[in-house]
Structure formats: structure tokens, C-alpha cells
Design a protein around this motif. Sequence first.
Motif, mmCIF file in Angstrom:
data_model
loop_
_atom_site.group_PDB
_atom_site.id
_atom_site.type_symbol
_atom_site.label_atom_id
_atom_site.label_comp_id
_atom_site.label_asym_id
_atom_site.label_seq_id
_atom_site.Cartn_x
_atom_site.Cartn_y
_atom_site.Cartn_z
ATOM 1 N N TRP A 177 0.845 -1.196 0.000
ATOM 2 C CA TRP A 177 0.000 0.000 0.000
ATOM 3 C C TRP A 177 0.882 1.247 0.000
ATOM 4 O O TRP A 177 1.903 1.293 0.676
ATOM 5 N N SER A 178 0.464 2.257 -0.730
ATOM 6 C CA SER A 178 1.109 3.558 -0.744
ATOM 7 C C SER A 178 0.021 4.590 -0.459
ATOM 8 O O SER A 178 -0.628 5.099 -1.374
ATOM 9 N N GLY A 179 -0.243 4.820 0.801
ATOM 10 C CA GLY A 179 -1.365 5.672 1.181
ATOM 11 C C GLY A 179 -2.645 4.848 1.212
ATOM 12 O O GLY A 179 -2.619 3.620 1.203
ATOM 13 N N ASP A 180 -3.770 5.546 1.218
ATOM 14 C CA ASP A 180 -5.071 4.876 1.314
ATOM 15 C C ASP A 180 -5.665 4.493 -0.033
ATOM 16 O O ASP A 180 -6.578 3.668 -0.085
ATOM 17 N N GLN A 181 -5.181 5.116 -1.097
ATOM 18 C CA GLN A 181 -5.824 4.927 -2.394
ATOM 19 C C GLN A 181 -4.911 4.380 -3.484
ATOM 20 O O GLN A 181 -5.273 4.390 -4.649
ATOM 21 N N ARG A 182 -3.715 3.904 -3.100
ATOM 22 C CA ARG A 182 -2.772 3.409 -4.110
ATOM 23 C C ARG A 182 -2.087 2.130 -3.638
ATOM 24 O O ARG A 182 -1.772 1.988 -2.451
ATOM 25 N N ILE A 183 -1.852 1.247 -4.605
ATOM 26 C CA ILE A 183 -1.046 0.065 -4.334
ATOM 27 C C ILE A 183 0.063 -0.014 -5.375
ATOM 28 O O ILE A 183 -0.080 0.456 -6.500
ATOM 29 N N ILE A 184 1.160 -0.613 -4.966
ATOM 30 C CA ILE A 184 2.321 -0.779 -5.846
ATOM 31 C C ILE A 184 2.559 -2.280 -6.021
ATOM 32 O O ILE A 184 2.835 -2.981 -5.040
ATOM 33 N N ILE A 185 2.426 -2.766 -7.244
ATOM 34 C CA ILE A 185 2.729 -4.168 -7.531
ATOM 35 C C ILE A 185 4.240 -4.278 -7.599
ATOM 36 O O ILE A 185 4.890 -3.637 -8.424
ATOM 37 N N ASP A 186 4.815 -5.117 -6.711
ATOM 38 C CA ASP A 186 6.270 -5.188 -6.638
ATOM 39 C C ASP A 186 6.865 -6.536 -7.047
ATOM 40 O O ASP A 186 8.081 -6.645 -7.217
ATOM 41 N N HIS A 187 6.026 -7.548 -7.249
ATOM 42 C CA HIS A 187 6.595 -8.857 -7.560
ATOM 43 C C HIS A 187 5.531 -9.778 -8.151
ATOM 44 O O HIS A 187 4.387 -9.782 -7.691
ATOM 45 N N THR A 188 5.936 -10.557 -9.143
ATOM 46 C CA THR A 188 5.082 -11.605 -9.694
ATOM 47 C C THR A 188 5.937 -12.837 -9.906
ATOM 48 O O THR A 188 7.054 -12.735 -10.417
ATOM 49 N N ALA A 189 5.409 -13.988 -9.516
ATOM 50 C CA ALA A 189 6.122 -15.248 -9.722
ATOM 51 C C ALA A 189 5.110 -16.345 -10.028
ATOM 52 O O ALA A 189 4.052 -16.406 -9.412
ATOM 53 N N VAL A 190 5.459 -17.193 -10.992
ATOM 54 C CA VAL A 190 4.631 -18.342 -11.351
ATOM 55 C C VAL A 190 5.551 -19.559 -11.397
ATOM 56 O O VAL A 190 6.602 -19.512 -12.039
ATOM 57 N N SER A 191 5.150 -20.619 -10.737
ATOM 58 C CA SER A 191 5.981 -21.832 -10.696
ATOM 59 C C SER A 191 6.081 -22.459 -12.087
ATOM 60 O O SER A 191 5.240 -22.226 -12.962
ATOM 61 N N GLU A 192 7.092 -23.283 -12.254
ATOM 62 C CA GLU A 192 7.280 -23.997 -13.528
ATOM 63 C C GLU A 192 6.050 -24.836 -13.863
ATOM 64 O O GLU A 192 5.687 -24.956 -15.032
ATOM 65 N N ALA A 193 5.410 -25.390 -12.861
ATOM 66 C CA ALA A 193 4.243 -26.247 -13.082
ATOM 67 C C ALA A 193 3.074 -25.496 -13.724
ATOM 68 O O ALA A 193 2.267 -26.094 -14.432
ATOM 69 N N LEU A 194 2.982 -24.183 -13.494
ATOM 70 C CA LEU A 194 1.859 -23.394 -14.013
ATOM 71 C C LEU A 194 2.246 -22.466 -15.162
ATOM 72 O O LEU A 194 1.374 -21.800 -15.723
ATOM 73 N N LYS A 195 3.519 -22.399 -15.501
ATOM 74 C CA LYS A 195 3.947 -21.485 -16.574
ATOM 75 C C LYS A 195 3.248 -21.816 -17.883
ATOM 76 O O LYS A 195 2.929 -22.963 -18.166
#
Length: 93
Positions: free
Chosen positions: A30-48
Motif C-alpha cells: 500500500w502507498s497511502g489509502d488509495q494506491r497500491i504498488i505491484i512489486d513482484h510476480t512469480a509463477v511456478s514452472e508447473a503453471l507457466k
Amino acid sequence: MDIQHKDNGQKGMFYVAVDGKTEAEMTYVWSGDQRIIIDHTAVSEALKGQGIGKQLVQATVVFAREKQLKILPLCPFARSVFDKTSDYQDVLF
């Protein structure tokens, strides 16, 4: 795939669990009350290759619209999805 969501008021994640193990996740802070920052995405080899990463981005966008939030995608994967999807521009800041 059932996308689940956790949020503790400071950070959160959208994720896919298989047999109790997280196999894909997109985290944000969260960055304040009205904003979010996406900082990471990961998907396992099984679901790629199944589009799970894009589904996680979509779930985040739906959440942002429901809560009237703005998103800053710092994660390179999420940024690329936003860059390619004109329908998501309304939630960017």
C-alpha cells in the motif's frame, strides 16, 4: 484456477495455491489509502504458460476498480501487461 487474495492493510497478494502450496503470486504494498504498488510476480514452472500471471494482474485490476484504487506496477511483468492492455489504463497512477 482459483485466485485467492490476502491483505493485511500494509501489503497484500493475489495468489494461486495447489494442494496448500502457493504456485503463483503477485504481491503489492500500500502507498497511502488509495494506491497500491505491484512489486513482484512469480509463477511456478508447473503453471507457466497457462496465463496465470495475466490472471493475477486482472484480479488486481478488478480489486482496484472495486475499491477505487490506483496501481503503480513496478514489477516488470505487471508493467508489461499494463503496457499491452489499454483497458487497464484507468487504474494507473
